[in-house]
Every structure is written in structure tokens, then in C-alpha cells.
Design a protein around this motif. Structure first.
Motif, PDB file in Angstrom:
ATOM      1  N   ARG A  38       0.843  -1.206   0.000  1.00 15.14           N
ATOM      2  CA  ARG A  38       0.000   0.000   0.000  1.00 15.14           C
ATOM      3  C   ARG A  38       0.877   1.254   0.000  1.00 15.14           C
ATOM      4  O   ARG A  38       1.063   1.882  -1.030  1.00 15.14           O
ATOM      5  CB  ARG A  38      -0.952  -0.041   1.205  1.00 15.14           C
ATOM      6  CG  ARG A  38      -2.124   0.920   1.097  1.00 15.14           C
ATOM      7  CD  ARG A  38      -1.796   2.356   1.477  1.00 15.14           C
ATOM      8  NE  ARG A  38      -1.379   2.471   2.873  1.00 15.14           N
ATOM      9  CZ  ARG A  38      -0.891   3.592   3.394  1.00 15.14           C
ATOM     10  NH1 ARG A  38      -0.755   4.677   2.647  1.00 15.14           N
ATOM     11  NH2 ARG A  38      -0.502   3.634   4.654  1.00 15.14           N
ATOM     12  N   ASP A  39       1.498   1.591   1.128  1.00 14.93           N
ATOM     13  CA  ASP A  39       2.345   2.794   1.157  1.00 14.93           C
ATOM     14  C   ASP A  39       3.562   2.575   0.256  1.00 14.93           C
ATOM     15  O   ASP A  39       4.015   3.486  -0.449  1.00 14.93           O
ATOM     16  CB  ASP A  39       2.791   3.097   2.596  1.00 14.93           C
ATOM     17  CG  ASP A  39       2.870   4.593   2.888  1.00 14.93           C
ATOM     18  OD1 ASP A  39       3.116   5.357   1.943  1.00 14.93           O
ATOM     19  OD2 ASP A  39       2.717   4.989   4.051  1.00 14.93           O
ATOM     20  N   LEU A  57      -6.561  -0.155   3.527  1.00 12.82           N
ATOM     21  CA  LEU A  57      -6.639   1.226   4.008  1.00 12.82           C
ATOM     22  C   LEU A  57      -7.995   1.805   3.605  1.00 12.82           C
ATOM     23  O   LEU A  57      -8.576   1.393   2.591  1.00 12.82           O
ATOM     24  CB  LEU A  57      -5.512   2.060   3.388  1.00 12.82           C
ATOM     25  CG  LEU A  57      -5.388   3.499   3.917  1.00 12.82           C
ATOM     26  CD1 LEU A  57      -4.983   3.517   5.389  1.00 12.82           C
ATOM     27  CD2 LEU A  57      -4.371   4.303   3.108  1.00 12.82           C
ATOM     28  N   HIS A 108      -7.922  -0.501   8.121  1.00  7.52           N
ATOM     29  CA  HIS A 108      -7.029   0.549   8.602  1.00  7.52           C
ATOM     30  C   HIS A 108      -7.633   1.877   8.167  1.00  7.52           C
ATOM     31  O   HIS A 108      -7.564   2.241   6.994  1.00  7.52           O
ATOM     32  CB  HIS A 108      -5.632   0.344   7.984  1.00  7.52           C
ATOM     33  CG  HIS A 108      -4.645   1.403   8.343  1.00  7.52           C
ATOM     34  ND1 HIS A 108      -3.427   1.538   7.698  1.00  7.52           N
ATOM     35  CD2 HIS A 108      -4.670   2.385   9.273  1.00  7.52           C
ATOM     36  CE1 HIS A 108      -2.763   2.553   8.218  1.00  7.52           C
ATOM     37  NE2 HIS A 108      -3.505   3.090   9.174  1.00  7.52           N
ATOM     38  N   PHE A 115      -7.929   6.008   8.386  1.00  3.04           N
ATOM     39  CA  PHE A 115      -7.073   7.138   8.759  1.00  3.04           C
ATOM     40  C   PHE A 115      -7.814   8.448   8.577  1.00  3.04           C
ATOM     41  O   PHE A 115      -8.713   8.571   7.742  1.00  3.04           O
ATOM     42  CB  PHE A 115      -5.768   7.141   7.936  1.00  3.04           C
ATOM     43  CG  PHE A 115      -5.953   7.559   6.504  1.00  3.04           C
ATOM     44  CD1 PHE A 115      -6.446   6.666   5.562  1.00  3.04           C
ATOM     45  CD2 PHE A 115      -5.647   8.851   6.095  1.00  3.04           C
ATOM     46  CE1 PHE A 115      -6.627   7.055   4.238  1.00  3.04           C
ATOM     47  CE2 PHE A 115      -5.820   9.247   4.776  1.00  3.04           C
ATOM     48  CZ  PHE A 115      -6.311   8.339   3.840  1.00  3.04           C
ATOM     49  N   SER A 142      -5.525   5.485  12.300  1.00  2.00           N
ATOM     50  CA  SER A 142      -4.301   6.291  12.176  1.00  2.00           C
ATOM     51  C   SER A 142      -4.615   7.770  12.192  1.00  2.00           C
ATOM     52  O   SER A 142      -5.504   8.225  11.462  1.00  2.00           O
ATOM     53  CB  SER A 142      -3.599   5.992  10.851  1.00  2.00           C
ATOM     54  OG  SER A 142      -2.901   4.795  10.925  1.00  2.00           O
ATOM     55  N   GLU A 179      -3.374  10.693  10.795  1.00  2.00           N
ATOM     56  CA  GLU A 179      -2.412  11.122   9.766  1.00  2.00           C
ATOM     57  C   GLU A 179      -1.763  12.443  10.188  1.00  2.00           C
ATOM     58  O   GLU A 179      -2.413  13.325  10.750  1.00  2.00           O
ATOM     59  CB  GLU A 179      -3.127  11.285   8.416  1.00  2.00           C
ATOM     60  CG  GLU A 179      -2.125  11.531   7.301  1.00  2.00           C
ATOM     61  CD  GLU A 179      -2.780  11.934   5.987  1.00  2.00           C
ATOM     62  OE1 GLU A 179      -4.013  11.985   5.908  1.00  2.00           O
ATOM     63  OE2 GLU A 179      -2.011  12.219   5.041  1.00  2.00           O
ATOM     64  N   ASP A 180      -0.475  12.569   9.896  1.00  2.52           N
ATOM     65  CA  ASP A 180       0.339  13.727  10.306  1.00  2.52           C
ATOM     66  C   ASP A 180       0.325  13.890  11.833  1.00  2.52           C
ATOM     67  O   ASP A 180       0.450  15.015  12.345  1.00  2.52           O
ATOM     68  CB  ASP A 180      -0.122  15.005   9.598  1.00  2.52           C
ATOM     69  CG  ASP A 180       1.003  16.048   9.519  1.00  2.52           C
ATOM     70  OD1 ASP A 180       2.198  15.668   9.679  1.00  2.52           O
ATOM     71  OD2 ASP A 180       0.714  17.232   9.321  1.00  2.52           O
ATOM     72  N   ASN A 225      -2.473   4.230  15.570  1.00  2.00           N
ATOM     73  CA  ASN A 225      -1.202   4.502  14.896  1.00  2.00           C
ATOM     74  C   ASN A 225      -0.947   6.010  14.893  1.00  2.00           C
ATOM     75  O   ASN A 225      -1.856   6.792  14.639  1.00  2.00           O
ATOM     76  CB  ASN A 225      -1.304   3.964  13.464  1.00  2.00           C
ATOM     77  CG  ASN A 225      -0.024   4.120  12.680  1.00  2.00           C
ATOM     78  OD1 ASN A 225       1.066   4.070  13.245  1.00  2.00           O
ATOM     79  ND2 ASN A 225      -0.143   4.315  11.380  1.00  2.00           N
ATOM     80  N   PRO A 250       1.322   8.262  12.902  1.00  2.00           N
ATOM     81  CA  PRO A 250       2.324   8.381  11.839  1.00  2.00           C
ATOM     82  C   PRO A 250       3.079   9.708  11.882  1.00  2.00           C
ATOM     83  O   PRO A 250       2.488  10.749  12.172  1.00  2.00           O
ATOM     84  CB  PRO A 250       1.496   8.310  10.552  1.00  2.00           C
ATOM     85  CG  PRO A 250       0.087   8.055  10.955  1.00  2.00           C
ATOM     86  CD  PRO A 250      -0.047   8.426  12.383  1.00  2.00           C
ATOM     87  N   THR A 286       3.938  11.317   9.258  1.00  2.93           N
ATOM     88  CA  THR A 286       3.606  11.221   7.832  1.00  2.93           C
ATOM     89  C   THR A 286       4.627  11.897   6.924  1.00  2.93           C
ATOM     90  O   THR A 286       4.881  11.445   5.814  1.00  2.93           O
ATOM     91  CB  THR A 286       2.205  11.858   7.613  1.00  2.93           C
ATOM     92  OG1 THR A 286       1.298  11.182   8.481  1.00  2.93           O
ATOM     93  CG2 THR A 286       1.740  11.761   6.186  1.00  2.93           C
ATOM     94  N   HIS A 323       4.593   4.617  12.615  1.00  2.00           N
ATOM     95  CA  HIS A 323       4.614   4.609  11.143  1.00  2.00           C
ATOM     96  C   HIS A 323       5.449   5.825  10.716  1.00  2.00           C
ATOM     97  O   HIS A 323       5.026   6.966  10.887  1.00  2.00           O
ATOM     98  CB  HIS A 323       3.166   4.717  10.639  1.00  2.00           C
ATOM     99  CG  HIS A 323       3.018   4.770   9.150  1.00  2.00           C
ATOM    100  ND1 HIS A 323       2.362   3.788   8.433  1.00  2.00           N
ATOM    101  CD2 HIS A 323       3.399   5.694   8.237  1.00  2.00           C
ATOM    102  CE1 HIS A 323       2.359   4.115   7.151  1.00  2.00           C
ATOM    103  NE2 HIS A 323       2.989   5.271   7.003  1.00  2.00           N
ATOM    104  N   HIS A 342       8.237   8.010   8.064  1.00  2.00           N
ATOM    105  CA  HIS A 342       8.732   8.265   6.702  1.00  2.00           C
ATOM    106  C   HIS A 342      10.155   8.804   6.785  1.00  2.00           C
ATOM    107  O   HIS A 342      10.580   9.347   7.801  1.00  2.00           O
ATOM    108  CB  HIS A 342       7.780   9.192   5.956  1.00  2.00           C
ATOM    109  CG  HIS A 342       6.580   8.428   5.444  1.00  2.00           C
ATOM    110  ND1 HIS A 342       6.523   7.911   4.176  1.00  2.00           N
ATOM    111  CD2 HIS A 342       5.425   8.064   6.061  1.00  2.00           C
ATOM    112  CE1 HIS A 342       5.365   7.272   4.022  1.00  2.00           C
ATOM    113  NE2 HIS A 342       4.678   7.348   5.156  1.00  2.00           N
TER     114      HIS A 342
END
Ligand SMILES: CC(=O)SCCNC(=O)CCNC(=O)[C@H](O)C(C)(C)COP(=O)(O)OP(=O)(O)OC[C@H]1O[C@@H](n2cnc3c(N)ncnc32)[C@H](O)[C@@H]1OP(=O)(O)O
Ligand SMILES: CC(C)C(=O)C(=O)O
Ligand SMILES: [Mg+2]
Length: 517
Positions: free
Chosen positions: A12-13, A72, A96, A98, A138, A140-141, A166, A168, A170, A201, A203
Motif C-alpha cells: 500500500r504505502d 486502508l 485501517h 485514517f 491512524s 495522519e500527520d 497509529n 504516523p 507522515t 509509522h 517516513h
């Protein structure tokens, strides 16, 4: 020992890497290999993204029997329905969901207030909980979200039915200390946090994804997310194989078990690289081609004495090619001698000294000296005949509208001083051979000339093979160099040496360097 669960998002990612597109069949092949590696949760795709991805998630979830397979989904009913459709019939399905929580994303991307985010997250998790036994949420950010807001969101989605939360990073912005601190803070401040697993998670925008993930583990994360070979959006995701190997190699420090089969790492990495078309850089930790290769003499000497001097990990532990002592310009005599012995050569110290100096000359011009190069070096020199002439230098003046001129400097070992001569010819090689004839005083007829590449690549060794004749008698010679003109000069001089040494021994007859030729 504490256990940490591995969540793989290569499909996915990882697939969000620009230019990567995996079809259902490829996703299934990677998923089955990830299962062999022992991955606990496998994110197969984003079912709402396209009919093709929905089908891929469906096929992966049918093929995988042990791991949990998730899709996702945005915090919208349509995405949750698509995930449900894709995962019908899966043995261990999950979702999942987000939703971004940071001020930047709330303001510019979602155009939502904090309260709207809380509500949307809660509703989506509640809906998903009706369909799925496992729901991950999740933020996000999360890395750029106010800590107390992260806690508020967690306190809304835990009662709604999330079992993994989660956080992340991001955009790969945080430092390891900052990221770890978020996990500590949430563990301390979120009501009901003991009911869920906290997941990391990361990056790699600042090259800190693996370090941040390990920091989260130290701060209590129970799940880590990432992709094989660290592929993913922009600079990529956490390289899961690096986290797994760091935890195993430094078990003394982390005190964490993963249950992964590390021996499958090499195979998994190669498969992902092949199917995504994303090559693994040579210097990549754990799975790069150079991860277990040693080129410099001092390191090679240490490795030959005891591998623990320069290796903290055995290649067989992670199923990659065995340790290599690569011969190149930084290599030393120990590694050179060891390689020749391994190849079956039993040579005197004096021969090795001579060959080692030839090897260094070659290594100056060639990035990597291969076995074939060594065979050529050894056999070129140790053919059995006396060496009377040795090439010192060769120089060519060539232009497509001028007559080629060669100048050679050659040692005649019967005399103290090197001799130099120049000659013109029809081509560069003809000019070289004529100049050599002038030095040696032997006028030979060139009967055959062949050139082959001994090794691969632009810097390959060229091997030249010549057959010279005088009257009824012929001799053959061979020369090796990264430069074909030099190889030609060496081959010619090799043959002349044979000619002179045989005729002085009264053996002026046809001889061959190669058996059967
Ligand atoms: C950090 C991450 O990796 S997130 C995952 C990123 N992955 C992907 O985006 C890959 C798959 N994506 C897609 O195929 C498409 O973006 C789709 C099918 C999901 C959506 O496509 P579209 O409907 O055309 O919307 P588009 O992608 O242009 O815009 C996204 C919309 O979703 C909204 N959105 C973004 N995240 C979320 C979320 N988590 N929950 C709800 N809505 C969201 C955006 O605000 C935007 O809404 P708007 O149209 O009201 O402005
Ligand atoms: C979808 C989420 C988890 C994500 O990939 C990210 O925030 O990086
Ligand atoms: Mg991501």
C-alpha cells in the motif's frame, strides 16, 4: 521478553512510490513471501482507490492464511464499504482507517475543526467495527499534531472499537527523541490506552525513519509499520528489514522479540525489488549488495583473521549472499594471496609478489578485479617460458585522418637499459607491432589476432590472442589489460618471448599456449 508486532505496508504505502504499480498477481506473490517472513499484519492496498486495487486486496486476502490482511480506508462510509467488499471471505480481515489530525491538515486539506475531526473519526471506527474484527485507526500527520489533541482523538476511537492506534510521522519531520516522547505521553495520558496497541509509522524524508521507529519501540510502541527495502511515498517508509535486524542484533539493548524469520529477508527484498522495479542501493543496510562486502586491505586482513573484527551480523542470518572480500585497488596482499589459494593456485612468495604488483596496476584501472581477471593475470605470466622482453610503456598517436604512430619502451633483460622505438602502421595495432619488432629485432608475421572481453562492464579486461609465424614455425601469445592496445602489445611481446626462448633452446617449432588450440 516484550513482543513487537510487524505491520507491512509494502503493498500500500510502498506501492505509493512514484512509478510503482503492482497488479493482483504480483501483490499475491509478495504477500505470500511476507507471510513466510512472519509478518503479522499485511496491508494489501487501498480498496477504494481503484477496481484493480480492490481486486488485488481481495486476492491477497484469499491467498494469505496466517497474517491479518487489511485495507486502508478514509474515514468515509464509501471507503469502508469497499474495504468490506474486498475482504469478504478473508481468514483474518482487518481495516485501517485514517484521518489527518494536525492543524496544517485540518486547516488546508480537510477544512475541518477539531470537533469535526473527532466526530468523523469516531463514526468511521464505529461503522468499521460492525464489519471487522480488527480496526486500526491512524492519525495522519500525527507527528505535527498537538499532543493533547492526539490524546483526545485516541479517547474517542478507543471506545468506538479501535484496537490499534497509529501515530504516523507522515512527513518524516520528527527527531527520534520527539517521536519517542509522543508515545510516552500518550501511554501516560490517554484513558483506556492499555486496551489498544500503539503503532509507529515513519517516513524517511530526513533519513530518520528507522531511528524514529526504534525510538518508538523504546518508548513502548507495540506495533511498527514499514515497507521492505524502505520503499514508499517520497523518500519512503521505514525499512522493516532494518528494524527487524536491529532488534535481533541488539537484543541486549532493546529486549524485544519479533518472531520474524530473518533468513527470509534476502529473498523478500529481492522479490520486492524485482516486482516494483526499484533497485536496492549497493550500500543499503542489511540487503544492499555491499552490506557484507569488504574491499579494503586492512578490513580484509581483519576478516580473514576473525570476521567479528568487521562484521556485526552474519549474511546467512538474513539469507543474503555470503561475505565477499572484493579485490580492488584498496585490497592488500593477505586477501590477494587468500583468493589465489581459494582458486587452487599454489604459488611461491616471489610469484605472489610479482603478481600482486601487477594486480595493483590493474586495480588502479579497474573498479573490481574478478576471478577471471586473476586467472588471466596468473596464466599470462606463468606460462613456463623465460621472459626476455617486458613492456614498460606504449603510446599511440591516432587520428582518423592521420597515420597512426606507436612508440614503445621495452626492457630487454639481457641489457641494462630499456629500449625505445617508434613506428607508423596501417592502424594503431599494426604500428605497435612494428615498433615492437624494431626493439626485439625479430620480424614476425602476424597470422592470427583475436580479442575477447574477459569480464563484464565497460571497464572489462580485454584479452588479446595472437599467433605469430616465422617460416615454418608459429608461436602464440596472450595479453590482458583494460586497454585493448596495451593488451595487444602484451600479447605480441608474450609470443616474441616464446619465440626467442624456444629458438635459443633450439626448439623452433610450433607451440601453443592453450591446450587443444
Ligand atoms: C498519508 C497517506 O499515505 S494517505 C493515503 C494516500 N493514498 C492515496 O491517496 C492513494 C489512493 N487514492 C486515490 O485513489 C484517490 O485519492 C481516492 C480514490 C482515495 C479519492 O479520490 P477523489 O475522490 O478523486 O479525491 P482526491 O484524491 O482528489 O481528494 C481527496 C479527498 O479526500 C479527502 N480526504 C483526505 N483524507 C481523508 C480521510 N482520511 N478521510 C476522509 N476524507 C479524506 C480530501 O479532503 C479530499 O476531499 P474533497 O474532495 O472534499 O476536497
Ligand atoms: C495512511 C497513513 C497511516 C500513512 O501512510 C501516513 O500517515 O504516512
Ligand atoms: Mg505513510
Amino acid at each position: 521478553m516484550r513482543r513487537v508486532q510487524f505491520f507491512d505496508t509494502t503493498l500500500r504505502d510502498g506501492e505509493q512510490s512514484p512509478g510503482v504499480n503492482l497488479n493482483a498477481e504480483e501483490k499475491v506473490a509478495i504477500a505470500l513471501q511476507l507471510e513466510r517472513l512472519g509478518i503479522h499484519v499485511l496491508e494489501a492496498g487501498f480498496a477504494a482507490a481503484s477496481p484493480g486495487d480492490l481486486e488485488a486486496v481481495r486476492q491477497v486476502s484469499q491467498a494469505v492464511k496466517g497474517a491479518t490482511v487489511v485495507s486502508l480506508a478514509r474515514a468515509v462510509p464509501g471507503d469502508i464499504e469497499k474495504a468490506r467488499e474486498a475482504l469478504q471471505g478473508a481468514e483474518n480481515p482487518g481495516i485501517h482507517i485514517f484521518l489527518a489530525t494536525s492543524p496544517i491538515h485540518r486547516k488546508y486539506k480537510l477544512n475541518m475543526t477539531r470537533e469535526q475531526v473527532l466526530e468523523k473519526a469516531e463514526k468511521a471506527v464505529q461503522m468499521a467495527g460492525k464489519y471487522f474484527p480488527h480496526v486500526e485507526f491512524s492519525m495522519e500527520d500525527g507527528g505535527r499534531t498537538e499532543k493533547e489533541f492526539l490524546c483526545q482523538v485516541a479517547e474517542r476511537v478507543i471506545p468506538a472499537g479501535a484496537d490499534v492506534i497509529n501515530i504516523p510521522d507522515t512527513v518524516g519531520y520528527l527527531t527520534p527523541a520527539e517521536y519517542g516522547e509522543i508515545f510516552r505521553y500518550m501511554k501516560e495520558h490517554v484513558r483506556g490506552i492499555e486496551k489498544v496497541k500503539l503503532s509507529a509509522h515513519c517516513h524517511d524524508d530526513l533519513g530518520m525513519a528507522v531511528a524514529n521507529t526504534l525510538a518508538a519501540i523504546e518508548a513502548g510502541a507495540e506495533q511498527v509499520e514499514g515497507a521492505i527495502n524502505g520503499i514508499g511515498e517520497r523518500a519512503g517508509n521505514t525499512a522493516l528489514e532494518e528494524v527487524a535486524v536491529a532488534l535481533a542484533t541488539r537484543e541486549d539493548h532493546y529486549q524485544v522479540a519479533t518472531g520474524l524469520h530473518l533468513k527470509e529477508i534476502g529473498k523478500t527484498s529481492r522479490l520486492v525489488s524485482k516486482l516494483t522495479g526499484m533497485p536496492v542501493p549497493g550500500n543499503k543496510a542489511v540487503v544492499g549488495a555491499n552490506a557484507f562486502a569488504h574491499e579494503s586491505g586492512i578490513h580484509q586482513d581483519g576478516m580473514l583473521k576473525n570476521s567479528s573484527t568487521y562484521e556485526i551480523l552474519r549474511p546467512e542470518t538474513v539469507g543474503v549472499d555470503s561475505t565477499q572480500l572484493v579485490l580492488g585497488k584498496h585490497s592488500g596482499r593477505h586477501a590477494f594471496q587468500d583468493k589465489l589459494q581459494e582458486m587452487g593456485y599454489r604459488l611461491s612468495e616471489e610469484k605472489i609478489d610479482f603478481l600482486f604488483s601487477r594486480f595493483k596496476e590493474l586495480a588502479d584501472r579497474k573498479k573490481r578485479v574478478e576471478e577471471e581477471d586473476l586467472i588471466s593475470l596468473v596464466e599470462e605470466k606463468w606460462g613456463g617460458e623465460e621472459e626476455i622482453f617486458t613492456l614498460e610503456t606504449v603510446q599511440i598517436s591516432y587520428g582518423n585522418r592521420s597515420v597512426p604512430t606507436a612508440s614503445v619502451r621495452i626492457c630487454d633483460h639481457r641489457y641494462p637499459q630499456a629500449l625505445q622505438e617508434a613506428a607508423c602502421g596501417n592502424g594503431s595495432i599494426d604500428a605497435i607491432f612494428k615498433a615492437i619488432d624494431r626493439v626485439t629485432g625479430e620480424v614476425m608475421h602476424l597470422e592470427d589476432y583475436k580479442i575477447t572481453s574477459v569480464t563484464d562492464g565497460k571497464d572489462a579486461l580485454g584479452e588479446v590472442f595472437v599467433k605469430l609465424r616465422q617460416g615454418d614455425y608459429a608461436v602464440q601469445g596472450r595479453g590482458v589489460s583494460t586497454d585493448i592496445l596495451e593488451a595487444s602489445a602484451r600479447a605480441y611481446i608474450h609470443a616474441v618471448n616464446r619465440w626467442v626462448s624456444r629458438s635459443t633452446a633450439g626448439e623452433g617449432k610450433a607451440v601453443s599456449v592453450f591446450s587443444g588450440s
